[in-house]
Design a protein around this motif. Structure first.
Motif, PDB file in Angstrom:
ATOM      1  N   TRP A  91       0.868  -1.181   0.000  1.00  0.00           N
ATOM      2  CA  TRP A  91       0.000   0.000   0.000  1.00  0.00           C
ATOM      3  C   TRP A  91       0.906   1.233   0.000  1.00  0.00           C
ATOM      4  O   TRP A  91       1.262   1.760   1.040  1.00  0.00           O
ATOM      5  CB  TRP A  91      -0.921  -0.019   1.213  1.00  0.00           C
ATOM      6  N   HIS A  92       1.263   1.691  -1.180  1.00  0.00           N
ATOM      7  CA  HIS A  92       2.312   2.682  -1.376  1.00  0.00           C
ATOM      8  C   HIS A  92       1.920   4.026  -0.763  1.00  0.00           C
ATOM      9  O   HIS A  92       0.973   4.671  -1.206  1.00  0.00           O
ATOM     10  CB  HIS A  92       2.571   2.844  -2.876  1.00  0.00           C
ATOM     11  N   GLY A  93       2.680   4.447   0.268  1.00  0.00           N
ATOM     12  CA  GLY A  93       2.475   5.750   0.886  1.00  0.00           C
ATOM     13  C   GLY A  93       1.603   5.743   2.115  1.00  0.00           C
ATOM     14  O   GLY A  93       1.545   6.749   2.835  1.00  0.00           O
ATOM     15  N   GLN A  94       0.912   4.628   2.377  1.00  0.00           N
ATOM     16  CA  GLN A  94       0.017   4.567   3.524  1.00  0.00           C
ATOM     17  C   GLN A  94       0.739   4.047   4.765  1.00  0.00           C
ATOM     18  O   GLN A  94       1.584   3.157   4.685  1.00  0.00           O
ATOM     19  CB  GLN A  94      -1.190   3.675   3.222  1.00  0.00           C
ATOM     20  N   ARG A  95       0.397   4.595   5.918  1.00  0.00           N
ATOM     21  CA  ARG A  95       0.994   4.187   7.194  1.00  0.00           C
ATOM     22  C   ARG A  95       0.220   3.009   7.778  1.00  0.00           C
ATOM     23  O   ARG A  95      -0.465   3.127   8.796  1.00  0.00           O
ATOM     24  CB  ARG A  95       1.023   5.362   8.160  1.00  0.00           C
ATOM     25  N   VAL A  96       0.346   1.857   7.128  1.00  0.00           N
ATOM     26  CA  VAL A  96      -0.304   0.650   7.629  1.00  0.00           C
ATOM     27  C   VAL A  96       0.674  -0.095   8.537  1.00  0.00           C
ATOM     28  O   VAL A  96       1.860   0.226   8.611  1.00  0.00           O
ATOM     29  CB  VAL A  96      -0.753  -0.271   6.471  1.00  0.00           C
ATOM     30  N   GLU A  97       0.155  -1.112   9.250  1.00  0.00           N
ATOM     31  CA  GLU A  97       1.026  -1.922  10.090  1.00  0.00           C
ATOM     32  C   GLU A  97       2.110  -2.573   9.236  1.00  0.00           C
ATOM     33  O   GLU A  97       1.885  -2.949   8.089  1.00  0.00           O
ATOM     34  CB  GLU A  97       0.204  -3.003  10.803  1.00  0.00           C
ATOM     35  N   ASN A  98       3.287  -2.726   9.827  1.00  0.00           N
ATOM     36  CA  ASN A  98       4.412  -3.271   9.086  1.00  0.00           C
ATOM     37  C   ASN A  98       4.108  -4.656   8.523  1.00  0.00           C
ATOM     38  O   ASN A  98       4.585  -5.020   7.448  1.00  0.00           O
ATOM     39  CB  ASN A  98       5.644  -3.322   9.990  1.00  0.00           C
ATOM     40  N   ALA A  99       3.309  -5.434   9.232  1.00  0.00           N
ATOM     41  CA  ALA A  99       2.981  -6.793   8.789  1.00  0.00           C
ATOM     42  C   ALA A  99       2.183  -6.800   7.496  1.00  0.00           C
ATOM     43  O   ALA A  99       2.083  -7.837   6.837  1.00  0.00           O
ATOM     44  CB  ALA A  99       2.208  -7.529   9.880  1.00  0.00           C
ATOM     45  N   MET A 100       1.601  -5.658   7.134  1.00  0.00           N
ATOM     46  CA  MET A 100       0.780  -5.589   5.923  1.00  0.00           C
ATOM     47  C   MET A 100       1.405  -4.685   4.877  1.00  0.00           C
ATOM     48  O   MET A 100       0.726  -4.180   3.988  1.00  0.00           O
ATOM     49  CB  MET A 100      -0.629  -5.128   6.281  1.00  0.00           C
ATOM     50  N   ASP A 101       2.716  -4.487   4.950  1.00  0.00           N
ATOM     51  CA  ASP A 101       3.395  -3.590   4.030  1.00  0.00           C
ATOM     52  C   ASP A 101       3.760  -4.276   2.719  1.00  0.00           C
ATOM     53  O   ASP A 101       4.222  -3.628   1.792  1.00  0.00           O
ATOM     54  CB  ASP A 101       4.662  -3.031   4.688  1.00  0.00           C
ATOM     55  N   GLY A 102       3.579  -5.598   2.640  1.00  0.00           N
ATOM     56  CA  GLY A 102       3.698  -6.283   1.364  1.00  0.00           C
ATOM     57  C   GLY A 102       5.111  -6.526   0.880  1.00  0.00           C
ATOM     58  O   GLY A 102       5.332  -6.576  -0.328  1.00  0.00           O
ATOM     59  N   VAL A 103       6.078  -6.693   1.799  1.00  0.00           N
ATOM     60  CA  VAL A 103       7.458  -6.968   1.401  1.00  0.00           C
ATOM     61  C   VAL A 103       7.805  -8.397   1.812  1.00  0.00           C
ATOM     62  O   VAL A 103       8.185  -8.636   2.954  1.00  0.00           O
ATOM     63  CB  VAL A 103       8.449  -5.966   2.034  1.00  0.00           C
ATOM     64  N   PRO A 104       7.636  -9.363   0.922  1.00  0.00           N
ATOM     65  CA  PRO A 104       7.906 -10.758   1.268  1.00  0.00           C
ATOM     66  C   PRO A 104       9.341 -10.939   1.759  1.00  0.00           C
ATOM     67  O   PRO A 104      10.286 -10.399   1.193  1.00  0.00           O
ATOM     68  CB  PRO A 104       7.657 -11.510  -0.036  1.00  0.00           C
ATOM     69  N   GLY A 105       9.466 -11.715   2.816  1.00  0.00           N
ATOM     70  CA  GLY A 105      10.771 -11.955   3.390  1.00  0.00           C
ATOM     71  C   GLY A 105      11.113 -11.023   4.516  1.00  0.00           C
ATOM     72  O   GLY A 105      11.965 -11.331   5.337  1.00  0.00           O
ATOM     73  N   LEU A 106      10.450  -9.875   4.584  1.00  0.00           N
ATOM     74  CA  LEU A 106      10.698  -8.931   5.666  1.00  0.00           C
ATOM     75  C   LEU A 106       9.445  -8.693   6.502  1.00  0.00           C
ATOM     76  O   LEU A 106       9.526  -8.610   7.716  1.00  0.00           O
ATOM     77  CB  LEU A 106      11.213  -7.597   5.114  1.00  0.00           C
ATOM     78  N   THR A 107       8.302  -8.554   5.872  1.00  0.00           N
ATOM     79  CA  THR A 107       7.087  -8.271   6.634  1.00  0.00           C
ATOM     80  C   THR A 107       6.028  -9.362   6.503  1.00  0.00           C
ATOM     81  O   THR A 107       5.080  -9.379   7.289  1.00  0.00           O
ATOM     82  CB  THR A 107       6.461  -6.927   6.195  1.00  0.00           C
ATOM     83  N   GLN A 108       6.125 -10.224   5.513  1.00  0.00           N
ATOM     84  CA  GLN A 108       5.133 -11.278   5.342  1.00  0.00           C
ATOM     85  C   GLN A 108       5.646 -12.294   4.334  1.00  0.00           C
ATOM     86  O   GLN A 108       6.639 -12.058   3.640  1.00  0.00           O
ATOM     87  CB  GLN A 108       3.798 -10.706   4.855  1.00  0.00           C
ATOM     88  N   ASP A 109       4.987 -13.446   4.280  1.00  0.00           N
ATOM     89  CA  ASP A 109       5.305 -14.445   3.280  1.00  0.00           C
ATOM     90  C   ASP A 109       4.680 -14.051   1.944  1.00  0.00           C
ATOM     91  O   ASP A 109       3.661 -13.358   1.902  1.00  0.00           O
ATOM     92  CB  ASP A 109       4.751 -15.815   3.686  1.00  0.00           C
ATOM     93  N   PRO A 110       5.261 -14.486   0.834  1.00  0.00           N
ATOM     94  CA  PRO A 110       4.614 -14.239  -0.463  1.00  0.00           C
ATOM     95  C   PRO A 110       3.315 -15.024  -0.576  1.00  0.00           C
ATOM     96  O   PRO A 110       3.126 -16.041   0.097  1.00  0.00           O
ATOM     97  CB  PRO A 110       5.659 -14.718  -1.475  1.00  0.00           C
ATOM     98  N   ILE A 111       2.431 -14.538  -1.429  1.00  0.00           N
ATOM     99  CA  ILE A 111       1.171 -15.228  -1.704  1.00  0.00           C
ATOM    100  C   ILE A 111       1.402 -16.113  -2.924  1.00  0.00           C
ATOM    101  O   ILE A 111       1.645 -15.619  -4.025  1.00  0.00           O
ATOM    102  CB  ILE A 111       0.036 -14.222  -1.977  1.00  0.00           C
ATOM    103  N   ALA A 112       1.346 -17.414  -2.731  1.00  0.00           N
ATOM    104  CA  ALA A 112       1.655 -18.353  -3.808  1.00  0.00           C
ATOM    105  C   ALA A 112       0.510 -18.414  -4.813  1.00  0.00           C
ATOM    106  O   ALA A 112      -0.635 -18.045  -4.504  1.00  0.00           O
ATOM    107  CB  ALA A 112       1.909 -19.738  -3.220  1.00  0.00           C
ATOM    108  N   PRO A 113       0.775 -18.867  -6.046  1.00  0.00           N
ATOM    109  CA  PRO A 113      -0.310 -19.029  -7.026  1.00  0.00           C
ATOM    110  C   PRO A 113      -1.414 -19.928  -6.488  1.00  0.00           C
ATOM    111  O   PRO A 113      -1.154 -20.983  -5.904  1.00  0.00           O
ATOM    112  CB  PRO A 113       0.409 -19.679  -8.217  1.00  0.00           C
TER     113      PRO A 113
END
Length: 373
Positions: A91-113
């Motif tokens: 979510w580019h530019g939004q102050r959301v929780e770090n866990a939902m910042d969408g950076v696989p490997g740092l804040t969450q796992d990737p979403i697999a096909p």
């Protein structure tokens, strides 16, 4: 179906500690969100591959329509990955929780096909933003997997036209498909059957109508992955009301060329003049075209003032100092040769290049699989 969790192991935790984020790491896991949760609104996104190499979050190859949401409202965002590759949403530019910042490997796992991820998220800052993956983004953004994110003000701003222009640039083959090797600048430069084109909201720029005297709010978003541009001053009295989503205390006059970098946003306000209006690059590429359709009835209108976002003022005296040295480890000759060969075969291989933070490789940290960041 799962909620956002993290399982990338010790390497990532060491990086987080080096960033001074130990306290935030414990909060990265999200608890399950139930559809019956009171006051939670549902949003469903379906990143999907389309014919001719396009990827979008919608049902067709031109689905880059703005997602308009309310501020400080809990949303259950359900992401159905219908792509052939892993993905995420940032979510580019939004102050959301770090866990939902969408950076696989740092804040969450990737979403697999074929996998579905549910997030509970709230957006605190009204304004103009956008969302896209932070996983192999050079490919995803280059294929069109981007969309505007509009967080509405608590009290609607009085304008006659609220327009959003998500600008992107894509290498297109003669049949209208995404060009092979579009991520290889050398290959596309010498490919006579492909050329770069500007798109607005996933389609070639289209004209719109406005009456003279109407108040227009134009939200410009540069979603071009690697294409900064210069926007010429339109033939009207235009002010810059907000930059990167946040309103300015005093709007700036748009009296010269405007540098417009990837990821950047501008909110422009103006009164529609009694003539057609074009917003274009300094190279003459039209981005927004408004045709004059008569005159608005009533007295002359004044431009509104965008309400200031409630952002806390940092206390610099209490700030912690963290030293970060960013570097890159040069690949071996064999790694360079393999990357170049794969590029010529139509795939992008960056595994020979390692980014370093304080001397430590982020190659494994970024994807938890040993692939490149």
């Amino acid at each position: 179906m799962r909620t956002s969790r993290n399982s990338c192991g010790l390497v990532r935790r060491q990086v987080l500690q080096s960033l001074g984020a130990v306290a935030g790491a414990a909060a990265m896991g999200l608890s399950p969100v139930r559809a019956a949760d009171e006051g939670v609104r549902a949003v469903r996104l379906r990143p999907k591959a389309h014919p001719k190499g396009w990827w979008t979050y919608g049902s067709d190859a031109q689905s880059q329509h703005p997602l308009r949401l309310r501020p400080n409202t809990p949303y259950e965002v359900v992401i159905d990955n219908q792509l052939p590759v892993d993905t995420s949403i940032h979510w580019h530019g939004q102050r959301v929780e770090n866990a939902m910042d969408g950076v696989p490997g740092l804040t969450q796992d990737p979403i697999a096909p074929g996998e579905t991820l549910r997030q509970l998220v709230s957006f605190p800052d009204p304004g103009t933003y956008w969302y896209h993956p932070h996983l192999e983004s050079h490919e995803a953004v280059g294929r069109g997997l981007i969309s505007p994110l509009i967080i509405e003000e608590e009290v609607p701003v009085a304008v006659d036209h609220d327009l959003t222009a998500l600008v992107s640039r894509h290498w297109i083959a003669s049949d209208g498909s995404i060009a092979p090797n579009f991520n290889d600048r050398y290959a596309v430069t010498f490919n006579q059957s492909a050329s770069a084109h500007w798109f607005v909201n996933g389609a070639p720029p289209r004209g719109q109508r406005a009456m003279a005297g109407d108040i227009v709010r134009l939200r410009l978003v540069n979603g071009a992955a690697m294409s900064p541009m210069t926007v010429k001053r339109p033939k009207a009295d235009v002010v810059i009301a907000a930059i990167d989503g946040h309103p300015l205390a005093s709007p700036l006059p748009f009296d010269d060329e405007l540098l417009f970098h990837p990821g950047q946003r501008y909110d422009l306000l103006f009164v529609m003049p009694p003539r057609d209006l074009v917003v274009e690059t300094d190279a003459g590429d039209p981005l927004v075209m408004l045709s004059h359709q008569g005159s608005a009835p009533g007295p002359q209108k004044s431009l509104p003032i965008l309400p200031k976002n409630p952002i806390a003022t940092p206390v610099l005296e209490e700030a912690k100092t963290v030293s970060l040295t960013i570097g890159r480890r040069a690949p071996t000759f064999g790694q360079r040769l393999r990357a170049r060969w794969n590029s010529l075969q139509g795939t992008l291989d960056l595994r020979g290049y390692e980014w370093l933070v304080n001397g430590d490789s982020l190659t494994e940290t970024a994807l938890c699989t040993g692939d490149a960041a």
